[in-house]
Design a protein around this motif. Sequence first.
Motif, mmCIF file in Angstrom:
data_model
loop_
_atom_site.group_PDB
_atom_site.id
_atom_site.type_symbol
_atom_site.label_atom_id
_atom_site.label_comp_id
_atom_site.label_asym_id
_atom_site.label_seq_id
_atom_site.Cartn_x
_atom_site.Cartn_y
_atom_site.Cartn_z
ATOM 1 N N GLN A 65 0.787 -1.226 0.000
ATOM 2 C CA GLN A 65 0.000 0.000 0.000
ATOM 3 C C GLN A 65 0.826 1.286 0.000
ATOM 4 N N GLY A 66 2.138 1.209 -0.028
ATOM 5 C CA GLY A 66 2.930 2.432 0.026
ATOM 6 C C GLY A 66 2.566 3.430 -1.055
ATOM 7 N N ALA A 67 2.658 3.004 -2.318
ATOM 8 C CA ALA A 67 2.310 3.886 -3.436
ATOM 9 C C ALA A 67 0.816 4.174 -3.463
ATOM 10 N N CYS A 68 0.011 3.183 -3.107
ATOM 11 C CA CYS A 68 -1.446 3.364 -3.123
ATOM 12 C C CYS A 68 -1.875 4.461 -2.155
ATOM 13 N N GLN A 69 -1.293 4.465 -0.958
ATOM 14 C CA GLN A 69 -1.663 5.483 0.014
ATOM 15 C C GLN A 69 -1.159 6.864 -0.395
ATOM 16 N N ALA A 70 -0.020 6.931 -1.065
ATOM 17 C CA ALA A 70 0.455 8.213 -1.578
ATOM 18 C C ALA A 70 -0.507 8.779 -2.624
ATOM 19 N N ILE A 71 -1.049 7.902 -3.464
ATOM 20 C CA ILE A 71 -2.029 8.332 -4.463
ATOM 21 C C ILE A 71 -3.312 8.784 -3.781
ATOM 22 N N GLU A 72 -3.727 8.071 -2.750
ATOM 23 C CA GLU A 72 -4.884 8.515 -1.966
ATOM 24 C C GLU A 72 -4.632 9.898 -1.356
ATOM 25 N N ASP A 73 -3.425 10.119 -0.812
ATOM 26 C CA ASP A 73 -3.073 11.443 -0.272
ATOM 27 C C ASP A 73 -3.302 12.526 -1.318
ATOM 28 N N ALA A 74 -2.769 12.286 -2.507
ATOM 29 C CA ALA A 74 -2.855 13.279 -3.578
ATOM 30 C C ALA A 74 -4.298 13.597 -3.925
ATOM 31 N N HIS A 75 -5.102 12.552 -4.031
ATOM 32 C CA HIS A 75 -6.513 12.742 -4.376
ATOM 33 C C HIS A 75 -7.235 13.531 -3.299
ATOM 34 N N CYS A 76 -6.987 13.178 -2.049
ATOM 35 C CA CYS A 76 -7.658 13.838 -0.931
ATOM 36 C C CYS A 76 -7.261 15.309 -0.848
ATOM 37 N N LEU A 77 -5.946 15.598 -0.980
ATOM 38 C CA LEU A 77 -5.489 16.984 -0.891
ATOM 39 C C LEU A 77 -6.115 17.829 -1.983
ATOM 40 N N ALA A 78 -6.103 17.334 -3.212
ATOM 41 C CA ALA A 78 -6.694 18.094 -4.314
ATOM 42 C C ALA A 78 -8.187 18.299 -4.095
ATOM 43 N N ASP A 79 -8.859 17.288 -3.588
ATOM 44 C CA ASP A 79 -10.291 17.373 -3.356
ATOM 45 C C ASP A 79 -10.610 18.413 -2.291
ATOM 46 N N GLU A 80 -9.876 18.399 -1.208
ATOM 47 C CA GLU A 80 -10.129 19.354 -0.126
ATOM 48 C C GLU A 80 -9.821 20.787 -0.569
ATOM 49 N N LEU A 81 -8.740 20.977 -1.298
ATOM 50 C CA LEU A 81 -8.401 22.321 -1.757
ATOM 51 C C LEU A 81 -9.404 22.839 -2.774
ATOM 52 N N ARG A 82 -10.028 21.928 -3.525
ATOM 53 C CA ARG A 82 -10.982 22.349 -4.544
ATOM 54 C C ARG A 82 -12.300 22.802 -3.939
ATOM 55 N N ARG A 83 -12.753 22.137 -2.853
ATOM 56 C CA ARG A 83 -14.094 22.447 -2.357
ATOM 57 C C ARG A 83 -14.112 23.185 -1.030
ATOM 58 N N GLU A 84 -12.938 23.538 -0.510
ATOM 59 C CA GLU A 84 -12.889 24.295 0.731
ATOM 60 C C GLU A 84 -12.307 25.675 0.450
ATOM 61 N N ALA A 85 -13.098 26.714 0.648
ATOM 62 C CA ALA A 85 -12.667 28.073 0.321
ATOM 63 C C ALA A 85 -11.503 28.524 1.194
ATOM 64 N N ASP A 86 -11.496 28.144 2.437
ATOM 65 C CA ASP A 86 -10.447 28.560 3.364
ATOM 66 C C ASP A 86 -9.289 27.558 3.319
ATOM 67 N N LEU A 87 -8.093 28.031 2.958
ATOM 68 C CA LEU A 87 -6.936 27.151 2.787
ATOM 69 C C LEU A 87 -6.597 26.419 4.076
ATOM 70 N N THR A 88 -6.602 27.127 5.176
ATOM 71 C CA THR A 88 -6.269 26.501 6.464
ATOM 72 C C THR A 88 -7.235 25.379 6.798
ATOM 73 N N ASP A 89 -8.513 25.605 6.590
ATOM 74 C CA ASP A 89 -9.507 24.568 6.852
ATOM 75 C C ASP A 89 -9.310 23.366 5.936
#
Length: 399
Positions: A308-332
Amino acid sequence: MTSVREPVDVVVAGGGIGGLSTAYALARSGRSVSVLERSPEFTEVGAGLQMAPNATRILKEWGLLDEVLQAGVVPRRLMFKDALDGSELTRLELDDAFVQRYGAPYVVIHRSDLLTILVRACERAGVELVPDTDVKDVVTDTDAAIVQSARGEYRGRIAVAADGLHSALRTRLSDDEPICSGYVAYRGTVPVADLGGEIGEEALHEVVVYLGPGCHLVQYPLRRGEIFNTVAVFKSPAYERGEQDWGGPDELDTVFAGACPQVRTGLGSLWRDRHWPMYDRLPIPSWIDGRLILTGDAAHPMLQYLAQGACQAIEDAHCLADELRREADLTDALKRYEAERTARTARVQTTARFWGDIWHVDGVARIMRNELFRERDQHSYKYMDWLYGEARPRGRPAT
């Protein structure tokens, strides 16, 4: 003489699978990204990767799965056998029912092939790829992250530490060190045409794991079935004795001396001039320092028993992009990323350790493990759903 470049949205420190996945995920959502890689080229050392559907489902969403399928192999099953007598213990059919349940296939692919696919995807998305650039530090303030390197400063709204197991940037958040497991891995690939009759036809369509006392061996095909990948892992007696020089080829042969003929034959495919000691770290609760965030092995290095090493890194990337896309406040957005991913990856890290212990038992414990494996309902997904299924419902915030 150093210089200051035009600022971008995100500066990623590290151009491995985790760093490039992060860069692509963010670039495809419209952000400007620079990736700084210390090596002269964007390359990966090693051989095969197992990509479970929790990762290939994301690659499918990103439009990259077809390239991965063309470069890799979709195995028919995942098989566990006993390394001493060669008997089958259990199997997981990776068939249409499996794909339908998890929304994507299980794929095995050469590390360098996956990295090449990600490099090309980043180039198409407009990511700036900067090789031969060793990141020294990151300075953050309320508005930006300034990534310092010998080539100059790179300024972004945020900086992502994707600099691997020995991450220098992780020291901003934790004073922990990588933990040596005492196990070492040998890897090797051989053209299938050179194997003659050493392996059967079925082996070219399977991922096979042989479980032994203090050791295991994994085999599967790569590159459209053109090459055969073997990984042997064992606990070093020399490491246990506290010796500085441990894990050499002599120990490899000694530890596997009692294995079945199929395993001993597999050892002939390994590279003997290099080996990889196996490390991980304990989970840490915080991945954020101002505008700097951790991802991939910099955040959650894990032992390889769940692949799962690479798999979890890909999950990280997806989650970060998703949160930055739908959350107006960067800190949140960063806090939501941290909350979701620290919980998820901590479970994977600790389960990988436990799974490794189960693989390597001996004596009565081996007899009990084998019996439990043989009694397992081969049509059950009971122990896979938490890992291969959706980490959270799409389009809904984590809670």
